[in-house]
Design an enzyme around this catalytic site. Structure first.
Site, mmCIF file in Angstrom:
data_model
loop_
_atom_site.group_PDB
_atom_site.id
_atom_site.type_symbol
_atom_site.label_atom_id
_atom_site.label_comp_id
_atom_site.label_asym_id
_atom_site.label_seq_id
_atom_site.Cartn_x
_atom_site.Cartn_y
_atom_site.Cartn_z
ATOM 1 N N ASP A 21 -33.038 -52.882 64.745
ATOM 2 C CA ASP A 21 -33.270 -52.225 63.460
ATOM 3 C C ASP A 21 -34.609 -52.686 62.870
ATOM 4 O OD1 ASP A 21 -32.572 -51.204 60.600
ATOM 5 O OD2 ASP A 21 -30.822 -50.680 61.786
ATOM 6 N N HIS B 13 -32.890 -52.377 55.465
ATOM 7 C CA HIS B 13 -31.954 -51.610 56.284
ATOM 8 C C HIS B 13 -31.313 -52.472 57.369
ATOM 9 C CE1 HIS B 13 -30.722 -48.555 59.312
ATOM 10 N NE2 HIS B 13 -30.562 -47.760 58.260
ATOM 11 N N ASN C 53 -28.282 -38.275 60.030
ATOM 12 C CA ASN C 53 -28.026 -37.813 58.666
ATOM 13 C C ASN C 53 -28.591 -36.424 58.416
ATOM 14 O OD1 ASN C 53 -26.869 -40.305 58.101
ATOM 15 N ND2 ASN C 53 -28.799 -41.184 57.419
ATOM 16 N N SER D 49 -25.914 -44.847 59.407
ATOM 17 C CA SER D 49 -26.389 -46.192 59.710
ATOM 18 C C SER D 49 -25.386 -47.246 59.273
ATOM 19 C CB SER D 49 -27.715 -46.473 58.984
ATOM 20 O OG SER D 49 -28.794 -45.895 59.654
#
Length: 381
Positions: A130, A161, A252, A317
């Protein structure tokens, strides 16, 4: 190569001649895919699929700038963060810096605290690929085994994130802050997305290769893009062939397209995760497609955040590390048992175990896969 896994020989095996207007259910290992890849340029970018914009004018300008770059560099396939996915404000509109130890609604829904009586993920290595991590976060510091930066930006997660996803999996039970799904699992943190939240597929491939070298049991990737490179294809399938459980976010993109799942979630063999809300309904932003396996909590998910803080974020996520954490619990339980009639030796075995927890294992659709995971009073044998 682990038994039960058949690695595709070429990219052609990934293509599928989809019927107009329908998305076929995701088949098991060795299956062909529904969408044709968009090419193999190593310059294409991948982004985290959850929200990492903390709100405010500065963040909005940054998002708009990224969208403008995407339009001006179509050949590079830059991807922006979906605007419908955002940091959820807690009262003040900012992430909270400290609070008493807590879990989030998703853990309560899945019955995670009950599962901790059997296992907390001890002895299992989970690689989180990530935007890096806050290495000094009080809930993560003791969980991190190793880190590696593949971006050149340094390991520090200025984005938030990656720290959030890492916390959902392995935040420690230390009497304050937040507890993850598998609080005794060990984390391998690979920074494959830079400080702006994007990176090349080559960076991601290197992260997958590194995770395999370091002995990861699970690889969790809350990122994606519209295409892939041959190196990423080979890295993911090599990991699958080695028996690593690979969990990927669906994306998404919502229901704009009949099949909007991004790579690497679109690859054959991986476990692909969509998001649902507190009521068990598919999140509006969650991508649809025949590759989706399960839904997991992905709306207003509380976890660790950058600079030692905490935040509630939404996105597939956030759903992905839930499943990665549950996978860690299952693997730990099986390791502790020594022998088992239903061993977990690869991703397919793990998918079969999760299928027992799914709300409708006998029915598949491109919106929910086999459904949300039912409350975990036990993890199955």
């Amino acid at each position: 190569m682990k038994a039960g896994y058949q690695k595709p020989n070429t990219e052609k095996e990934m293509k599928k001649s989809a019927k107009a207007g329908k998305a076929a259910p995701k088949k098991r290992l060795g299956r062909k895919r529904q969408a044709t890849p968009l090419g193999a340029s190593t310059k294409r970018q991948a982004t985290p699929l959850g929200s990492w914009w903390p709100g405010g004018t500065e963040s909005l300008k940054a998002f708009e700038a990224l969208q403008k770059r995407a339009k001006n560099t179509a050949g590079k396939q830059l991807i922006g963060i979906p605007p419908s996915v955002r940091l959820i404000a807690e009262a003040s509109g900012r992430e909270v810096r400290s609070l008493a130890e807590r879990i989030n609604w998703g853990q309560s829904t899945l019955g995670i605290p009950q599962a901790w009586t059997d296992t907390q993920g001890g002895g299992v290595k989970v690689a989180v690929l990530d935007t890096g991590v806050d290495p000094d976060h009080p809930d993560l510091q003791a969980a991190i085994d190793e880190t590696r930066d593949f971006t050149g930006d340094g390991m520090e997660d200025v984005n938030g994130h990656g720290t959030h996803c890492a916390g959902v999996i392995g935040a420690r039970a230390n009497g304050s802050g937040f507890v993850g799904v598998a609080p005794q699992s060990r984390l391998l943190i690979g920074k494959v997305l830079g400080n702006r939240g994007s990176g090349t597929f080559n960076m991601i491939a290197r992260g997958v290769e590194w995770a395999q070298q370091k002995g990861a049991d699970v690889i969790s990737m809350s990122l994606g893009g519209p295409g892939y490179t041959q190196r990423l294809f080979e890295a993911v399938h090599d990991a699958l062939a080695a028996g690593i459980v690979v969990v990927c976010a669906a994306g998404n993109e919502g229901s704009w397209f009949q099949n909007s799942v991004g790579y690497p979630g679109k690859f054959g063999g991986v476990i692909t995760v969509a998001a649902h809300d507190r009521n068990g309904n598919p999140a509006g932003f969650s991508s649809r497609g025949g590759e989706i396996d399960f839904m997991a909590p992905g709306v207003e998910i509380w976890s660790t955040f950058r600079d030692g803080g905490y935040a509630a974020l939404s996105g597939t996520s956030m759903a992905t590390p839930f499943v990665s954490g549950v996978a860690a619990l299952c693997i730990a339980k099986h390791k502790a048992a020594g022998s088992n009639e239903t061993p977990i030796e690869n991703t397919e075995d793990m998918r079969n175990h999760l299928m027992r927890m799914a709300s409708h294992p006998g029915h598949f659709d491109g919106e929910t896969g086999y459904g949300l995971l039912r409350p975990l009073m036990h993890l199955g044998s």
